[in-house]
Design a protein around this motif. Sequence first.
Motif, PDB file in Angstrom:
ATOM      1  N   GLU A 118       2.802 -26.739 -13.466  1.00 28.93           N
ATOM      2  CA  GLU A 118       2.708 -25.597 -12.560  1.00 28.93           C
ATOM      3  C   GLU A 118       4.081 -24.967 -12.357  1.00 28.93           C
ATOM      4  OE1 GLU A 118       0.150 -24.381 -10.247  1.00 28.93           O
ATOM      5  OE2 GLU A 118      -1.286 -25.356 -11.587  1.00 28.93           O
ATOM      6  N   PHE A 119       4.289 -23.796 -12.824  1.00 30.54           N
ATOM      7  CA  PHE A 119       5.534 -23.062 -12.511  1.00 30.54           C
ATOM      8  C   PHE A 119       5.293 -21.589 -12.821  1.00 30.54           C
ATOM      9  CE2 PHE A 119       5.872 -24.346 -16.944  1.00 30.54           C
ATOM     10  CZ  PHE A 119       6.353 -23.207 -17.577  1.00 30.54           C
ATOM     11  N   ALA A 120       6.219 -20.740 -12.403  1.00 30.56           N
ATOM     12  CA  ALA A 120       6.075 -19.303 -12.641  1.00 30.56           C
ATOM     13  C   ALA A 120       6.653 -18.969 -14.011  1.00 30.56           C
ATOM     14  CB  ALA A 120       6.797 -18.509 -11.552  1.00 30.56           C
ATOM     15  N   ASP A 121       5.800 -18.476 -14.918  1.00 38.27           N
ATOM     16  CA  ASP A 121       6.326 -18.183 -16.264  1.00 38.27           C
ATOM     17  C   ASP A 121       7.308 -17.005 -16.233  1.00 38.27           C
ATOM     18  OD1 ASP A 121       4.469 -16.120 -15.965  1.00 38.27           O
ATOM     19  OD2 ASP A 121       3.072 -16.934 -17.467  1.00 38.27           O
ATOM     20  N   THR A 122       7.237 -16.170 -15.192  1.00 35.02           N
ATOM     21  CA  THR A 122       8.224 -15.087 -15.066  1.00 35.02           C
ATOM     22  C   THR A 122       9.625 -15.663 -14.845  1.00 35.02           C
ATOM     23  OG1 THR A 122       7.512 -14.920 -12.769  1.00 35.02           O
ATOM     24  CG2 THR A 122       6.670 -13.256 -14.293  1.00 35.02           C
ATOM     25  N   ASP A 123       9.703 -16.788 -14.117  1.00 38.29           N
ATOM     26  CA  ASP A 123      11.007 -17.435 -13.935  1.00 38.29           C
ATOM     27  C   ASP A 123      11.541 -17.952 -15.267  1.00 38.29           C
ATOM     28  OD1 ASP A 123      10.847 -16.924 -11.274  1.00 38.29           O
ATOM     29  OD2 ASP A 123      10.310 -18.977 -10.669  1.00 38.29           O
ATOM     30  N   LEU A 124      10.632 -18.504 -16.066  1.00 39.32           N
ATOM     31  CA  LEU A 124      11.061 -19.010 -17.377  1.00 39.32           C
ATOM     32  C   LEU A 124      11.546 -17.860 -18.257  1.00 39.32           C
ATOM     33  CD1 LEU A 124      11.391 -21.195 -19.516  1.00 39.32           C
ATOM     34  CD2 LEU A 124       8.933 -21.015 -20.018  1.00 39.32           C
ATOM     35  N   ALA A 125      10.807 -16.741 -18.252  1.00 35.69           N
ATOM     36  CA  ALA A 125      11.214 -15.584 -19.053  1.00 35.69           C
ATOM     37  C   ALA A 125      12.561 -15.047 -18.577  1.00 35.69           C
ATOM     38  CB  ALA A 125      10.143 -14.497 -18.996  1.00 35.69           C
ATOM     39  N   ALA A 126      12.769 -15.047 -17.247  1.00 34.91           N
ATOM     40  CA  ALA A 126      14.050 -14.571 -16.704  1.00 34.91           C
ATOM     41  C   ALA A 126      15.187 -15.502 -17.107  1.00 34.91           C
ATOM     42  CB  ALA A 126      13.962 -14.454 -15.181  1.00 34.91           C
ATOM     43  N   ALA A 127      14.915 -16.800 -17.043  1.00 39.18           N
ATOM     44  CA  ALA A 127      15.948 -17.771 -17.426  1.00 39.18           C
ATOM     45  C   ALA A 127      16.287 -17.630 -18.911  1.00 39.18           C
ATOM     46  CB  ALA A 127      15.474 -19.191 -17.114  1.00 39.18           C
ATOM     47  N   ALA A 128      15.257 -17.389 -19.722  1.00 42.10           N
ATOM     48  CA  ALA A 128      15.501 -17.213 -21.156  1.00 42.10           C
ATOM     49  C   ALA A 128      16.323 -15.952 -21.405  1.00 42.10           C
ATOM     50  CB  ALA A 128      14.160 -17.129 -21.904  1.00 42.10           C
ATOM     51  N   LEU A 129      15.978 -14.869 -20.706  1.00 44.01           N
ATOM     52  CA  LEU A 129      16.708 -13.609 -20.910  1.00 44.01           C
ATOM     53  C   LEU A 129      18.161 -13.762 -20.466  1.00 44.01           C
ATOM     54  CD1 LEU A 129      16.623 -10.739 -21.907  1.00 44.01           C
ATOM     55  CD2 LEU A 129      15.775 -10.015 -19.664  1.00 44.01           C
ATOM     56  N   ALA A 130      18.365 -14.513 -19.385  1.00 46.82           N
ATOM     57  CA  ALA A 130      19.738 -14.759 -18.938  1.00 46.82           C
ATOM     58  C   ALA A 130      20.525 -15.505 -20.007  1.00 46.82           C
ATOM     59  CB  ALA A 130      19.719 -15.556 -17.627  1.00 46.82           C
ATOM     60  N   ARG A 131      19.811 -16.248 -20.869  1.00 48.34           N
ATOM     61  CA  ARG A 131      20.457 -16.950 -21.986  1.00 48.34           C
ATOM     62  C   ARG A 131      20.395 -16.142 -23.275  1.00 48.34           C
ATOM     63  NH1 ARG A 131      18.679 -21.134 -18.580  1.00 48.34           N
ATOM     64  NH2 ARG A 131      19.747 -23.136 -18.833  1.00 48.34           N
ATOM     65  N   GLY A 132      19.942 -14.892 -23.190  1.00 48.75           N
ATOM     66  CA  GLY A 132      19.991 -14.018 -24.367  1.00 48.75           C
ATOM     67  C   GLY A 132      18.743 -14.023 -25.227  1.00 48.75           C
ATOM     68  N   VAL A 133      17.608 -14.540 -24.718  1.00 53.47           N
ATOM     69  CA  VAL A 133      16.377 -14.580 -25.511  1.00 53.47           C
ATOM     70  C   VAL A 133      15.266 -13.841 -24.760  1.00 53.47           C
ATOM     71  CG1 VAL A 133      14.626 -16.051 -26.575  1.00 53.47           C
ATOM     72  CG2 VAL A 133      17.042 -16.736 -26.615  1.00 53.47           C
ATOM     73  N   LYS A 134      14.705 -12.835 -25.426  1.00 58.73           N
ATOM     74  CA  LYS A 134      13.719 -11.976 -24.783  1.00 58.73           C
ATOM     75  C   LYS A 134      12.303 -12.426 -25.148  1.00 58.73           C
ATOM     76  CE  LYS A 134      15.306  -7.653 -24.926  1.00 58.73           C
ATOM     77  NZ  LYS A 134      15.416  -6.245 -25.387  1.00 58.73           N
ATOM     78  N   VAL A 135      11.499 -12.743 -24.145  1.00 65.25           N
ATOM     79  CA  VAL A 135      10.092 -13.114 -24.365  1.00 65.25           C
ATOM     80  C   VAL A 135       9.245 -12.495 -23.260  1.00 65.25           C
ATOM     81  CG1 VAL A 135      10.650 -15.329 -25.467  1.00 65.25           C
ATOM     82  CG2 VAL A 135      10.316 -15.226 -22.977  1.00 65.25           C
ATOM     83  N   GLN A 136       7.947 -12.433 -23.462  1.00 67.40           N
ATOM     84  CA  GLN A 136       7.047 -11.929 -22.419  1.00 67.40           C
ATOM     85  C   GLN A 136       6.325 -13.090 -21.755  1.00 67.40           C
ATOM     86  OE1 GLN A 136       4.358  -8.973 -23.942  1.00 67.40           O
ATOM     87  NE2 GLN A 136       5.981  -7.464 -24.267  1.00 67.40           N
TER      88      GLN A 136
END
Lengths: 507, 507
Positions: free
Chosen positions: B448-466
């Motif tokens: 259980e977690f917010a996938d938007t947080d995961l996408a934001a964390a990935a983008l902060a590391r330079g990887v773009k996903v939806q």
Amino acid sequence: MRSLCCHYGSVNRSNPHPSDQSIVSGSDFLQLNIDDAPTGGRSDWLAQQLRLAISDHRLPVGSRLPATRVLAGELRVSRGVVTEAYQRLIEDGHAAGRGRNGTIVVAAPAAPPAVPRPAPGDSPLPPSALFAAAPGADIFDRMRAAPARIDLTPGVPDLAAFPRAAWLRAERSVLGALSAAGLGYADPRGTPELRHAIANWLARNRAIRVDPGEILIVAGTAQALSLLGHVLHDAGISTVAVEDPGSLGARQHLRNQRLDTPAVPVDSQGVRVDVLARTAVPAVLLTPAHQFPTGAVLSGARRRELMRWATENDGLIIEDDYDAEHRYDRPPVPALRSVLPDHVCYAGSVSKLLAPALRIGWVLAPPKYRDALVAAKRFADLGNAALPQQVLARFMESGQMERQLRHLRTRHRRRRDAMVDAIGTHLPDAVVHGAAAGLHLTITFDSEFADTDLAAAALARGVKVQPLSWHSQRPSRPGLVLGYAASTPTDISEGVATLGAALRRPS
Amino acid sequence: MRSLCCHYGSVNRSNPHPSDQSIVSGSDFLQLNIDDAPTGGRSDWLAQQLRLAISDHRLPVGSRLPATRVLAGELRVSRGVVTEAYQRLIEDGHAAGRGRNGTIVVAAPAAPPAVPRPAPGDSPLPPSALFAAAPGADIFDRMRAAPARIDLTPGVPDLAAFPRAAWLRAERSVLGALSAAGLGYADPRGTPELRHAIANWLARNRAIRVDPGEILIVAGTAQALSLLGHVLHDAGISTVAVEDPGSLGARQHLRNQRLDTPAVPVDSQGVRVDVLARTAVPAVLLTPAHQFPTGAVLSGARRRELMRWATENDGLIIEDDYDAEHRYDRPPVPALRSVLPDHVCYAGSVSKLLAPALRIGWVLAPPKYRDALVAAKRFADLGNAALPQQVLARFMESGQMERQLRHLRTRHRRRRDAMVDAIGTHLPDAVVHGAAAGLHLTITFDSEFADTDLAAAALARGVKVQPLSWHSQRPSRPGLVLGYAASTPTDISEGVATLGAALRRPS
């Protein structure tokens, strides 16, 4: 010529459309000419011929392809060529390998009939019917479909002068330089390169100072009007006054967006701003540089009145700058947008500079409508195609566009002169309007008759023209709108002579 | 290098944007490098350089151009070159001859600032802000603008594989063969050649039998949905059910047309037709061949249920056949349109076959909506641009398109495999969905977690996903939608490794 007649047990004899350029199908055979195949691409060619045969049922589902050894022998190619072609059909899902049973057609494609179903644009109406009723939304499609020897409908530049070689050069250069990301989804406003090139073009040619970020690339003025109509409706504006006479097409576009289009008369100085002011409308669509269809230029006094109207009433002017670059006997007229950026929504396009088929235009909206227009464009189609934008940007920045305009001006002037001369000879009673600029002129007659009858009689004689009354909301003098830019001087003279004959003997 | 510093008394010293590639303007001079001019086009080049200088105020209105004799001498060109260039400026209305006073700049153009005003697409939001709120209408513009090292957003094929040389060859051949009339206004349905080529393509690849006259060319599936939404609304249909999860973009397009979009759940067999039947909606938008984003294929049983639903309720199925041609480990799935022509409005495009930037798609509407759709297209933009349509038609009819698809399939499969491997290594708890076909896959997590947080964390590391939740209307398991087609295997591995790191240490 090495050729092959392949016999198949299960060929569909009922297929009514068996012909193709490369494979000729008779009652029960296919004929392949390997000589048509490019050297080095024979497998591709063969696979494609077989796909075409599958498409139109010459190779029906369930039929077996010839053994690779047999086909290779008969075509006198290596067996690898045939094996490779069959493999491609299998990869595509058109065929399946069945071991000892050979290769079988498995997809179930169907042949599109060779003759398309007639649709509005395909089925020409007789001339009398075309002009008998009030023009519907598809009138320009029907006009295009009407057969004619000489086409004097307005709105098209000399298309034979389209710079094909230069366009192809620019395209090569764009394809060589474009990044892969440039082929993906993009900014709905258009490419930065084209917006920059248009800002420079407008600065040089229309005295407009604009930031490229404020330019929205659209699919021509038709889309500009549709998007703007949508945005205005959402903003609570349900009425846009239009010039009378004024473009029928533009009026149709606004009405399709559920906007009322009250008429404001036009005289020799352009739109009657005093009448506009009395109608109390919030917005007006104008063609100030070269009024359509009369050719009037908005006079200095009217410009000042219009500026007062816009600022005092917070009025919106939609400036359709459709052919301002084409002028022969008068100086350029600056765009209204250059002096009234907060009250003018400016629309331009390459339809009259290069070709309508490019479907590229631009809109400069006042700040308060800008974001809504970008959103409307995004929802309409996610933005114009990228390659043509980049090609046009190169074209504009390299000076090609100015060169093209100079080239067109010479050709158009000659055609304009031919038309004015022919009118003097064959239509001596006609009054000519708006011949100092543009791609068309308008003639009016002082007598009383239906100009739709004249247009119908001309079309029956093979000459296509637009009756002035199509572009008028209120009763007007009879007249015709005559495009000269897209026809040769010879065709123009013959066309106008035909008009003269039609006028003298209408039926 | 022959160069020239021209000194002018009236150069505008306050111009803040003096730089240009070809003319370098310092405090009070212009520098022209005649070596930059193409041989044989020196007048054009010089005129263009002077226009640029006028555009950006290096040559202000009222300033005098150097005497032709002087400039010719300093540039070491013949005086005729300069005279000709000045003449062009005069013809363009940028300059005027003043007899003994020389040639004066008379137009009043203005320089667009070099740096465009920031707009939504230009100003990237920080990753946390981008994913914090519900996605707005411009979310895909904002995603595009977000800087990232590796872009794994779905929906784009391998753009580096775009067949540039073949496209240019086809364009050359089209430009050589096109009639002048082919550059004018045209049938809003599209060119006959492309409609014919698409009919053949659909017959070969999607088992669809259609008359070319029934095909409408549009600017991609986005425009198809907008036009259809407009037509349905006019026909009294205000609700179109959508798959859940299902494409956020498609839902936004329908909603912009004031349509409700109730959610119908999707499982491993595709859309739940039993739920659809209970909602009593008149229409549904589906992706039957490769459900977006789950990748489920509509099962045979569901197809039969759906056909029953459509015929018994006179229901409309909008079939978005967005990437059906891309499959790796399973046979092709025929389009629903092939069996239900009266109940299916079929939409396809080249966005996933060639490039989204081409903005070309097609719609096959049931007979009762066909004329209204053509009218909507006419009012939207008068029809797609002609040249790209003709190029695509050649591309399809010559077998190039099948060749491209085969080429892409090999590349995409390798990338798909790289992504599946990397997920196994770096995201061992993720469940992979829909990897047998398409350009993307979807992963879900049982925790259980917010996938938007995961996408934001990935983008902060330079990887773009939806995040998967963007495409879900109801609460769903967390997940990501990962495009693999447009990235190299190396980038894919690194991107997925970064996702693993972001999942383990979200902040």
